[in-house]
Enzyme design. Structure first.
Site: not given
Length: 566
Positions: A42, A152, A305-306, A310, A308, A115
């Protein structure tokens, strides 16, 4: 017998010259493989979706030039029919354009179809630019085969739930041998199975084999996963193209059945798609690759930052762009733990990326001292916490400006939902990779990456420690927010609601119902609801995020800022 080629291409919005070149190359392959018909997706000429570019005269003139280039190319392949998607001008009342399917052969447009069903829900707004086409079926005759053509959304309403008109009714009356549907169907979790179920059902009800051709690639927030497929009335899905990759495949259609190009049977199509975490990974990686490439970036920078969030952002960026093209910067303050800095060092060593250190304690002290000298009272509390985030955001933007890296923001959906982020600080950036992942999903995806690698890409120390912004002594996320397993279930109901997959919706609704059976639980749900509502102003100013779920912040969720929410 009909040989046809589906061209699942990674097209760029507005790059008519580049898109035409890819389409011509695919057509040359189709001709070499003996195809009589090649099918593109499309709006394949412009890429989906051009938005308000469709209102610019210069853009439409380039559409005309691109279409003329396709017609010229088709003159060199006179026996090949091309099914192309393009915006086409129209006259009369209403919008000036149709979202059209064109069939080109030997330089001529031999058929056009507009369409009929123009979606205006969730991420779609086609009625803004296009006028619906008439309620008619268009068919193409190639040799002994009659081919019906749809665009579609025209194929998504066979159960009559969303529109009064069902184009499949007219298509059934036209009695084609095969239906070809061109699509630009963006990907989210569960979408592959939804597409195949809807079109398998329509194929079965009407007794019509269907070829579904999709585009692939990342466009801003959206990612298109490809996964083009063929279904038959009795067998259901009998062919599936690659996902998250270009694929140009020639098939044979004979006596109502799809076969491989050489006439052999096709490989079986699996009923299950990718596992959830594998899907998230593939979607985000392709989204970043294409966003960076289309915007002219080769490298990215992330504040490490240390924590999870990042860590996961860095891991995904390294996979998408290559470790050598990702820079991490750790910016310890007086409140940063030694463990956070050490965890960043271990993480970056595991990923093979460079980690730079830029302490901020003196900068923060300088800002705070000048604030007190200028305004009287000392800087404290939330203002001091946010200052640290904004100093970090400024350093990251300085790096981006100086070295040309794309800055990736690291907020997750849980934090973005409730405004647990700092405007002009950790919200700085050009793109968010994990902004449509709840915090619990961030943990799960980190574990998935480690399992698939067979080693600790992301150190266990990062995954196991309690989340903290480290902007105040001993600060933990749970000081300000409910535990993430609780918060995320509430957010699923409040933010996504009916757009959740049935099993996930039932689980989240049951969880929230149990909470609301107590006064304390009702108060928690109401508190979260108000946090979501009152932080729309932050989300409106945040970078785009890669969408992986059915309802993401951004174009898929449009809410007022200045509104009463109680």
């Amino acid at each position: 017998m009909l040989k046809l080629t589906l061209a699942q291409l990674n097209l760029t919005v507005g790059d008519m010259e580049g898109n035409v070149a890819r389409m011509i190359a695919a057509a040359q392959q189709a001709r070499a493989e003996g195809s009589q018909l090649i099918v593109f997706s499309e709006l394949s000429l412009t890429g989906y979706y051009p938005g308000d570019l469709l209102e610019e005269g210069h853009f439409l003139r380039r559409v005309d030039e691109g279409l003329e280039s396709l017609r010229q190319a088709s003159r060199q392949m006179r026996d090949l029919y091309w099914v192309v998607g393009a915006p086409m001008r129209r006259t009369g009342p209403g919008k000036p354009l149709h979202n059209a399917l064109l069939v080109i052969k030997a330089g001529d447009i031999v058929l056009s179809y507009a369409k009929q069903l123009l979606p205006t829900y969730n991420i779609f707004d086609e009625r803004r630019h296009f006028e619906p086409g008439p309620d008619v079926a268009r068919v193409l005759r190639i040799g002994e085969d009659t081919i019906g053509l749809l665009v579609c959304e025209d194929g998504w309403n066979d159960e009559g739930l969303d529109y009064v008109v069902n184009p499949f009714d007219r298509m059934r009356d036209a009695a084609p041998d095969l239906v070809v549907s061109i699509n630009a169907s963006p990907s989210n979790i569960g979408k592959r199975e939804q597409r195949q179920a809807i079109f398998s059902g329509a194929s079965r009800r009407h007794g019509l084999p269907i070829l579904y051709v999709n585009q692939v690639g990342g466009h801003d927030q959206l990612v298109y996963d490809g996964g083009s497929f063929a279904v038959e009335p009795e067998a259901g899905p009998v062919f599936e193209a690659r996902r998250f990759a270009e694929d140009v495949v020639t098939l044979r259609f004979e006596k109502g059945h799809f076969l491989a190009a050489d006439g052999s049977d096709l490989a079986p199509v699996g009923t299950e798609g990718l596992p959830t975490m594998a899907f998230y990974r593939a979607q985000i990686v392709l989204g970043l690759q294409d966003y960076a490439r289309r915007c002219g970036f080769r490298q990215a920078v992330v504040g490490s930052s240390g924590g999870i969030d990042s860590a996961l952002t860095l891991a995904l960026a390294a996979e998408a762009l290559g470790p050598a093209n990702v820079m991490a910067i750790t910016m310890p303050s007086s409140f940063s733990s030694a463990g956070s800095v050490d965890d960043s060092v271990t993480l970056c060593r595991n990923l093979g990326i460079v980690l730079a250190t830029h302490p901020i304690a003196e900068l923060v002290a300088g800002y705070a001292g000048q604030f007190e000298r200028s305004f009287g009272p000392p800087l404290r509390g939330l203002a001091l916490e946010n200052l640290q985030a904004r100093v970090r955001g400024t350093i990251l933007m300085e790096y981006s400006n100086s070295f040309g890296h794309l800055l990736l923001t690291t907020g997750n959906k849980s934090e973005i939902s409730v405004g647990y982020c700092t405007l002009y600080g950790d919200t700085n950036g050009g793109l968010g990779l994990i902004g449509d992942l709840y915090k619990t999903e961030v943990f799960a995806l980190c574990r998935h990456l480690n399992e698939q690698a067979g080693r600790e890409l992301i150190p266990a120390a990062i995954i196991d420690k309690p989340p903290s912004a480290e902007l105040a002594p001993g600060q933990k996320d749970t000081d300000s927010l409910p535990p993430y397993p609780v918060l995320d279930e509430v957010l699923k109901v409040l933010v996504e609601g009916e757009r959740l997959a049935p099993e996930e919706r039932a689980q989240a609704q049951a969880f929230v119902a149990r909470l609301q059976s107590t006064d304390e639980g009702r108060a928690l749900v109401e508190r979260v609801r108000l946090m979501v509502a009152r932080n729309e102003y932050k989300r409106r100013q945040a970078p785009p995020i890669i969408r992986v779920r059915a309802r993401a912040f951004g174009i898929g969720r449009q809410m007022p800022i200045a509104a009463k929410h109680v």
